[in-house]
Design an enzyme around this catalytic site. Structure first.
Site, mmCIF file in Angstrom:
data_model
loop_
_atom_site.group_PDB
_atom_site.id
_atom_site.type_symbol
_atom_site.label_atom_id
_atom_site.label_comp_id
_atom_site.label_asym_id
_atom_site.label_seq_id
_atom_site.Cartn_x
_atom_site.Cartn_y
_atom_site.Cartn_z
ATOM 1 N N PRO A 288 4.607 10.461 -3.738
ATOM 2 C CG PRO A 288 2.855 9.686 -2.628
ATOM 3 C CD PRO A 288 3.776 10.825 -2.662
ATOM 4 N N GLY A 289 4.685 8.164 -6.507
ATOM 5 C CA GLY A 289 4.215 7.959 -7.934
ATOM 6 C C GLY A 289 3.786 6.503 -7.883
ATOM 7 N NE ARG A 290 9.247 2.831 -8.644
ATOM 8 C CZ ARG A 290 9.923 2.686 -9.875
ATOM 9 N NH1 ARG A 290 9.616 1.698 -10.607
ATOM 10 N NH2 ARG A 290 10.962 3.778 -10.152
ATOM 11 N NE ARG A 327 9.998 0.331 -14.270
ATOM 12 C CZ ARG A 327 10.060 -0.678 -13.470
ATOM 13 N NH1 ARG A 327 9.477 -1.836 -13.646
ATOM 14 N NH2 ARG A 327 10.970 -0.585 -12.576
ATOM 15 C CE1 TYR A 331 15.266 3.249 -15.632
ATOM 16 C CE2 TYR A 331 13.069 2.702 -15.397
ATOM 17 C CZ TYR A 331 13.838 3.467 -15.543
ATOM 18 O OH TYR A 331 13.402 4.816 -15.497
ATOM 19 C CB CYS A 358 11.740 -5.931 -35.400
ATOM 20 S SG CYS A 358 12.651 -6.778 -36.692
ATOM 21 C CD GLU A 359 15.105 -3.221 -31.339
ATOM 22 O OE1 GLU A 359 16.239 -3.438 -30.922
ATOM 23 O OE2 GLU A 359 15.337 -2.192 -32.304
ATOM 24 C CE1 TYR A 387 7.701 6.971 -13.696
ATOM 25 C CE2 TYR A 387 8.005 5.426 -12.125
ATOM 26 C CZ TYR A 387 7.907 6.712 -12.477
ATOM 27 O OH TYR A 387 8.146 7.600 -11.536
#
Length: 428
Positions: A288-290, A327, A331, A358-359, A387
């Site tokens: 497990p991470g998230r 993210r 995603y 600037c995007e 993340y």
């Protein structure tokens, strides 16, 4: 969100600490972790496995978020640690994490990284490809060093998740394919290598999964493979690593299962399929991470400019964005948020939250109901603990934010805020 409360002064709290106090002391953008929640999650995973009666290891997948203090927390909670690079390994070792509980993943480990891990005498290498089988063994044999390995396999199970975070399908950059015979070939090669101790197999089918059918399908396939290896070659493979991918709540639309439910489903699936094949139960490893850190993390931003396009959209801008949370752009991830300094006010304004890069694609949340915002309000974006910082960048030469742990009304910095001086430190 579980990690926050509203106190009598109508100020949001994280880990018992006022967000107003946090912002005053540490500035913004600021990533705040509810340390108590991380520890509760760790104990929930371990406790559920203890109830199953199976031998187990719970390895925190450090790619979700790692710093020295996070590694120390994992050590204190008796977790193992999954690392994917020399940098993650170095961080863990610098924090005093026991090398014997470190598992080294990655589909393109360099000779330098393998050497570093051999020097540290880590607990296990998760071998990903045929080049690594040869390279790692060559290095180990020159040192007369024996190493534990798992072979990462792709069981052909496609998890119901975003295509970028699906990893168990046949067409994947990770692991040895089962259906095309590569996994069996890898087993044959590995067992002929005298400095290898082949513990078992590893599989990770994807991330952010809200059901357990995928785990059951994968475990059934993996068990069949373990049975065939025993039947054909007399091999005992005592470890089965089923990876991670347990879902978390980012918005109200997400309905993850409880940690205990995931573990119970995995444990029962292992018991069933191993019993069906008359195999001894393995030691089950998960990663497990998230699910360990995502919901424990909240990012605090200061609201800046506002742009109103009549009959179309209202933009509010914050002092962070894709540099601390890529993210949404990567995603199409979705988040919930609120005004931390005015949490009791009724939301009446539909806004879209833009970052300062600037995007045009630097958007954190597209449609969010908030009270009418003012310059200097504090926006709290929830479930940013996984993340976010680990994928942060210095695009537009924006320094990375500070990271703070909060628990029982106290807070402490675990990663200092970058400065402009830090940005040019390596420049010539």
């Amino acid at each position: 969100m579980q990690t926050v409360e509203v106190n009598v002064q109508t100020d949001m709290e994280i880990g018992g600490v006022s967000t107003g106090k946090l912002v005053e002391e540490y500035g913004t953008p600021l990533m705040v972790y509810d340390e108590g929640m991380i520890r509760r999650h760790a104990r929930a995973f371990r406790g559920a496995f203890k109830s199953s009666g199976l031998d187990f290891q719970v390895a925190y997948a450090s790619k979700a978020f790692l710093c020295k203090e996070m590694a120390r927390l994992a050590k204190q909670e008796k977790l193992s640690l999954d690392v994917v690079s020399g940098g993650e390994l170095y961080t863990a070792l610098q924090a005093g994490f026991p090398a014997s509980r470190i598992h080294f993943h990655g589909n393109n480990k360099s000779e330098e990284e393998l050497t570093m891990a051999l020097d540290a005498e880590i607990g296990c290498f998760v071998v990903d490809n045929f080049l690594e089988i040869e390279m790692l063994h060559d290095l180990a044999s020159k040192r007369e060093q024996h190493v534990n390995i798992l072979l990462r396999v792709t069981p052909g199970v496609e998890a119901h998740t975003h295509e970028y975070i699906m990893t168990g399908q046949e067409d994947s950059k990770f692991g040895f394919g089962l259906s095309n015979g590569q996994a069996e070939t890898a087993v044959q090669i590995a067992t002929r290598k005298p400095h290898y101790n082949l513990l078992g197999i590893h599989s990770h089918i994807g991330s952010q999964m809200f059901e357990t059918d995928g785990f059951d399908q994968a475990i059934q396939i993996l068990t069949g493979f373990v049975y065939q290896m025993k039947k054909k070659y007399g091999l005992e493979l005592p470890v089965l690593n089923v990876g991670g991918g347990f879902g978390v709540r980012y918005t109200e639309d997400d309905q993850p299962m409880a940690i205990s439910e995931y573990v119970e489903a995995i444990s029962e699936s292992v018991k069933k399929h191993y019993t069906d094949h008359e195999l001894s139960f393995p030691e089950v490893w998960i990663e497990p991470g998230r699910s360990m850190v995502a919901e424990a993390g909240t990012t605090l931003y200061k609201v800046g400019s506002k742009k109103i396009i009549p009959d179309l959209r209202t933009y509010i801008t914050v002092d962070g964005g894709m540099t601390d949370n890529i993210r949404p752009a990567l995603y199409q991830a979705r988040y919930q948020a609120m005004l931390a300094n005015r949490p009791d006010e009724k939301p009446t304004e539909l806004v879209s939250v833009a970052g300062k890069c600037c995007e045009s694609g630097d958007m954190l949340i597209w449609d969010l109901m908030l009270p009418p915002t003012n310059y200097g309000d504090i926006l709290a974006v929830f479930s940013t603990g996984a993340y976010g910082y680990s994928m942060a960048s210095n695009y537009n030469r924006i320094p990375r934010p500070a990271v703070v742990f909060a628990k029982d009304g106290e807070s402490r910095v675990v990663i200092e805020r970058e400065t402009f001086e830090d940005l040019v430190q390596k420049d010539q």
